[in-house]
Design an enzyme around this catalytic site. Structure first.
Site, short mmCIF file in Angstrom:
data_model
loop_
_atom_site.label_atom_id
_atom_site.label_comp_id
_atom_site.label_asym_id
_atom_site.label_seq_id
_atom_site.Cartn_x
_atom_site.Cartn_y
_atom_site.Cartn_z
N HIS A 1 6.99 -10.23 -26.56
CA HIS A 1 7.36 -10.48 -25.00
C HIS A 1 6.23 -11.22 -24.39
O HIS A 1 6.70 -11.94 -23.48
CB HIS A 1 7.82 -9.16 -24.48
CG HIS A 1 9.10 -8.97 -24.64
ND1 HIS A 1 9.94 -9.11 -24.00
CD2 HIS A 1 9.42 -7.74 -25.74
CE1 HIS A 1 11.09 -8.40 -24.24
NE2 HIS A 1 10.79 -7.71 -25.50
N ASP B 1 15.46 -8.75 -23.68
CA ASP B 1 16.07 -7.42 -23.85
C ASP B 1 17.10 -7.70 -22.82
O ASP B 1 16.79 -7.83 -21.60
CB ASP B 1 15.13 -6.24 -23.30
CG ASP B 1 13.69 -6.23 -24.10
OD1 ASP B 1 13.96 -6.53 -25.28
OD2 ASP B 1 12.82 -5.61 -23.91
N GLU C 1 16.24 -2.44 -32.56
CA GLU C 1 16.76 -2.08 -31.31
C GLU C 1 17.93 -3.19 -31.11
O GLU C 1 17.69 -4.45 -30.93
CB GLU C 1 15.56 -2.63 -30.12
CG GLU C 1 14.33 -1.69 -30.41
CD GLU C 1 13.11 -2.28 -29.54
OE1 GLU C 1 13.27 -3.48 -29.03
OE2 GLU C 1 12.34 -1.41 -29.18
N HIS D 1 17.12 -6.27 -28.48
CA HIS D 1 15.91 -7.01 -28.40
C HIS D 1 16.28 -8.27 -29.30
O HIS D 1 16.61 -8.25 -30.54
CB HIS D 1 14.89 -6.39 -28.71
CG HIS D 1 13.42 -7.32 -28.92
ND1 HIS D 1 12.47 -7.04 -28.11
CD2 HIS D 1 13.26 -8.25 -29.75
CE1 HIS D 1 11.48 -8.06 -28.66
NE2 HIS D 1 12.09 -8.94 -29.56
C1 LIG Z 1 9.65 -1.71 -25.61
C2 LIG Z 1 11.11 -2.30 -26.06
N1 LIG Z 1 11.94 -2.73 -24.77
C3 LIG Z 1 10.62 -3.50 -26.79
O1 LIG Z 1 10.82 -4.67 -26.33
N2 LIG Z 1 10.07 -3.47 -28.10
C4 LIG Z 1 9.73 -4.33 -28.97
C5 LIG Z 1 9.40 -4.04 -30.40
C6 LIG Z 1 8.33 -5.04 -28.33
O2 LIG Z 1 7.58 -4.56 -27.47
O3 LIG Z 1 8.03 -6.32 -28.56
ZN LIG Z 2 12.19 -6.36 -26.35
#
Ligand SMILES: C[C@@H](N)C(=O)N[C@H](C)C(=O)O
Ligand SMILES: [Zn+2]
Length: 244
Positions: free
Chosen positions: A140, A147, A212, A215
């Site tokens: 991110h 997300d 997820e 994501h």
């Molecule tokens: C925390 C969750 N929303 C997320 O984005 N997880 C992925 C694996 C990340 O932190 O990159």
């Molecule tokens: Zn994410």
């Protein structure tokens, strides 16, 4: 729309190996970060970490310019009345750290007998390592991850079988594809809704994080590894504000 719901989810790779992903080289393209707030016809911005008061989270969400173009392309595939709801985009390391320790605490609470290594492995399924290593940035922090979910014309989020940031195993994108694990008759609308989001996003070039349903990545190491491209085009970055 029918095909988006019909085509099953085929997540790759079958096992997520952060250590291999971190070895993908990055040729930074210097594509700027842009706000996602300016296309209200198709996108609703709901900055979850700002709303939840997570340290370092901003009230506006940013993604790379190319990622925004891809997102608009995907939004055009949504039938009338449907909109993307964006929960997070670019993330500061401060926020990544706060999320990491929050998730680690959940893992410790649910698995008090885990060793430190087991706790770390379980945490890394839920959140990436907060990394300041320019060769393996947190996804991110590159502005290449988003997300998101989808809302219908009555302003309701589609039922994805669990909320954003659900820590249960059922959050795995393809969980509802496995008929032996779920009563598919009861869960058919969840299966269809996940397929809808997954197929719209992957059709325009995004890749998904297999753990997820919400994501997706474009241009960063997650994406390059999944696509088998020679290198990633987005490394760590941050939004520029003239007075900060
Ligand atoms: C925390 C969750 N929303 C997320 O984005 N997880 C992925 C694996 C990340 O932190 O990159
Ligand atoms: Zn994410």
């Amino acid at each position: 729309m029918k095909d988006f719901k019909k085509n099953s989810i085929k997540t790759t790779p079958s096992v997520w190996e952060w250590n291999k992903i971190g070895k993908v080289s990055i040729q930074e393209s210097n594509d700027p970060l842009v706000s996602v707030s300016y296309i209200p016809e198709k996108l609703i911005v709901s900055p979850q970490y700002f709303i939840q008061n997570i340290p370092g989270a901003l009230p506006d969400l940013y993604i790379r310019n190319q990622v925004q173009h891809k997102l608009i392309e995907a939004a055009k595939l949504l039938p009338n009345g449907y909109k993307f709801v964006i929960f997070d985009g670019w993330r500061s390391i401060e926020t990544q750290k706060a999320l990491f320790y929050k998730m680690k605490d959940f893992v410790k609470r649910d698995h008090p007998n885990f060793t430190e290594e087991e706790t770390l492995t379980a945490t890394l399924r839920l959140v990436a390592l907060p990394s300041t290593d320019i060769e393996k940035p947190s996804p991110h922090n590159t502005g290449g991850s988003i997300d998101l979910s989808i809302a219908d014309n009555s302003g309701r989020l589609l039922d994805m079988g669990g909320p954003f940031d659900d820590i249960k195993e059922t959050a795995k994108t393809a969980f509802y594809e496995n008929e032996s694990k779920v009563n598919i008759k009861e869960a058919v609308h969840v299966q269809e809704n996940r397929r809808f989001l997954y197929n719209v996003m992957t059709q325009v070039g995004f890749t998904n994080y297999i753990e997820e349903w919400w994501h997706f990545d474009y241009g960063n190491q997650n994406w390059a590894y999944n696509k088998g491209t020679e290198h990633a085009i987005f490394g760590a970055t941050k939004p520029l504000f003239p007075w900060v």
